[in-house]
Design an enzyme around this catalytic site. Structure first.
Site, mmCIF file in Angstrom:
data_model
loop_
_atom_site.group_PDB
_atom_site.id
_atom_site.type_symbol
_atom_site.label_atom_id
_atom_site.label_comp_id
_atom_site.label_asym_id
_atom_site.label_seq_id
_atom_site.Cartn_x
_atom_site.Cartn_y
_atom_site.Cartn_z
ATOM 1 N N THR A 1 0.839 -1.198 0.000
ATOM 2 C CA THR A 1 0.000 0.000 0.000
ATOM 3 C C THR A 1 0.873 1.246 0.000
ATOM 4 O OG1 THR A 1 -1.749 -1.157 1.194
ATOM 5 C CG2 THR A 1 -1.760 1.236 1.362
ATOM 6 N N ALA B 1 8.254 1.357 1.768
ATOM 7 C CA ALA B 1 8.628 1.476 3.185
ATOM 8 C C ALA B 1 8.805 2.947 3.511
ATOM 9 C CB ALA B 1 9.925 0.715 3.460
ATOM 10 N N LYS C 1 7.253 0.758 8.615
ATOM 11 C CA LYS C 1 6.148 0.853 7.664
ATOM 12 C C LYS C 1 4.892 1.302 8.409
ATOM 13 C CE LYS C 1 5.412 -2.276 4.694
ATOM 14 N NZ LYS C 1 5.043 -1.135 3.816
ATOM 15 N N GLY D 1 3.115 4.294 7.310
ATOM 16 C CA GLY D 1 2.783 5.691 7.017
ATOM 17 C C GLY D 1 1.417 5.811 6.337
ATOM 18 N N GLY D 2 1.028 4.753 5.638
ATOM 19 C CA GLY D 2 -0.271 4.739 4.956
ATOM 20 C C GLY D 2 -1.333 3.995 5.761
ATOM 21 N N GLU E 1 -0.389 -5.374 5.869
ATOM 22 C CA GLU E 1 0.905 -5.525 5.185
ATOM 23 C C GLU E 1 1.731 -6.613 5.867
ATOM 24 O OE1 GLU E 1 1.413 -0.946 3.552
ATOM 25 O OE2 GLU E 1 2.359 -1.479 5.413
HETATM 26 C C1 5RP Z 1 1.708 2.003 4.068
HETATM 27 C C2 5RP Z 1 3.163 1.814 4.030
HETATM 28 C C3 5RP Z 1 3.905 2.348 2.842
HETATM 29 O O1 5RP Z 1 4.594 1.311 2.246
HETATM 30 C C4 5RP Z 1 4.860 3.417 3.299
HETATM 31 O O2 5RP Z 1 4.130 4.390 4.018
HETATM 32 C C5 5RP Z 1 5.574 4.060 2.114
HETATM 33 O O3 5RP Z 1 4.669 4.786 1.359
HETATM 34 P P1 5RP Z 1 5.066 5.559 0.031
HETATM 35 O O4 5RP Z 1 5.356 4.530 -0.983
HETATM 36 O O5 5RP Z 1 3.813 6.368 -0.282
HETATM 37 O O6 5RP Z 1 6.244 6.438 0.340
HETATM 38 O O7 5RP Z 1 3.774 1.238 4.892
HETATM 39 O O8 5RP Z 1 1.147 1.589 5.291
#
Ligand code: 5RP
Length: 224
Positions: free
Chosen positions: A28, A83, A94, A96-97, A103
């Site tokens: 994600t 990541a 991990k 951030g989303g 995951e």
């Molecule tokens: C989501 C995650 C993503 O992999 C992580 O936040 C990196 O995001 P992006 O590819 O937008 O930089 O762990 O839960």
């Protein structure tokens, strides 16, 4: 190259890891989204995908890729995801989303984790990016106090003026101020705190390979 172009380059490079005729685990986030767009171009070469979030499932379906429930699947050769930070041993932060729980579940079933990220995500010590911890809502403050004892400062993640609710109906604490010198040990300790659903440290089972996007090339890091 912009950061998005680097993400696109690693997404393209990750296609070589897709196993023909098999099911793929898909992460994600913005880098994973670029990967899904690439996967759409070769959708006839895979059996289907297991998604790590509702957002990923809907993007996969938008490309005509069949999304399977993890309960229908007994093995996944490869899981591909971004990541927030990755260190030289392949340990990652991990979440951030906000998709860290699914995951980690999908990654745990996969034989290999291919991390795709732009070069800014490679760090010497994990922890500058606040560590996401998914919690049962009633335990948020109790967990926050326990995380303070680890030297961190936990903030409840908000969206539109209310606590963010994950795909699993839970909340997220973002923990700043940690310098994670032993990610495996910290992941194990945080896992023991009652009310923690998932900690966004992927160290006990880290990446197998990381494709890192630089301005002029994609670097491949392999971990034991
Ligand atoms: C989501 C995650 C993503 O992999 C992580 O936040 C990196 O995001 P992006 O590819 O937008 O930089 O762990 O839960």
């Amino acid at each position: 190259m912009t950061q998005d172009e680097m993400k696109q380059a690693v997404a393209r490079a990750a296609i070589q890891f897709v196993v023909e005729g098999e099911i793929i685990g898909v992460g994600t986030g913005s880098t994973a989204n670029f990967f899904i767009d690439e996967l759409g171009k070769i959708r006839d070469r895979i059996r289907g995908a297991v998604a790590s979030s509702e957002a990923t499932a809907s993007r996969l379906r938008g490309h005509g890729i069949e999304v399977l429930d993890l309960n229908q699947v007994s093995s996944i050769p490869v899981y591909i995801d971004g990541a927030d930070e990755i260190d030289a041993s392949g340990a990652m932060i991990k979440g951030g989303g906000a998709a860290l729980t699914r995951e980690k579940i999908v990654a745990s079933v996969a034989q290999r984790f291919i991390c795709i990220a732009d070069a800014s995500k490679l760090v010497q010590t994990l922890g500058k990016f606040p560590l996401p911890v998914e919690v049962i809502p009633m335990a948020a403050q109790a967990v926050a106090r326990s995380l303070q004892a680890e030297g961190g400062h936990a903030l409840l993640r908000m969206r539109d003026g209310a606590p963010l609710v994950t795909d699993n109906g839970c909340h997220i604490l973002d923990v700043s101020g940690l310098s994670i010198t032993d990610p495996v040990a910290l992941e194990s300790r945080i896992n023991q705190i009652p009310g923690v659903v998932t900690v966004g440290l992927f160290a006990r089972q880290g990446a197998s390979v990381c494709l890192l996007g630089h301005a002029d090339h994609v670097q491949e890091l392999r971990f034991a």
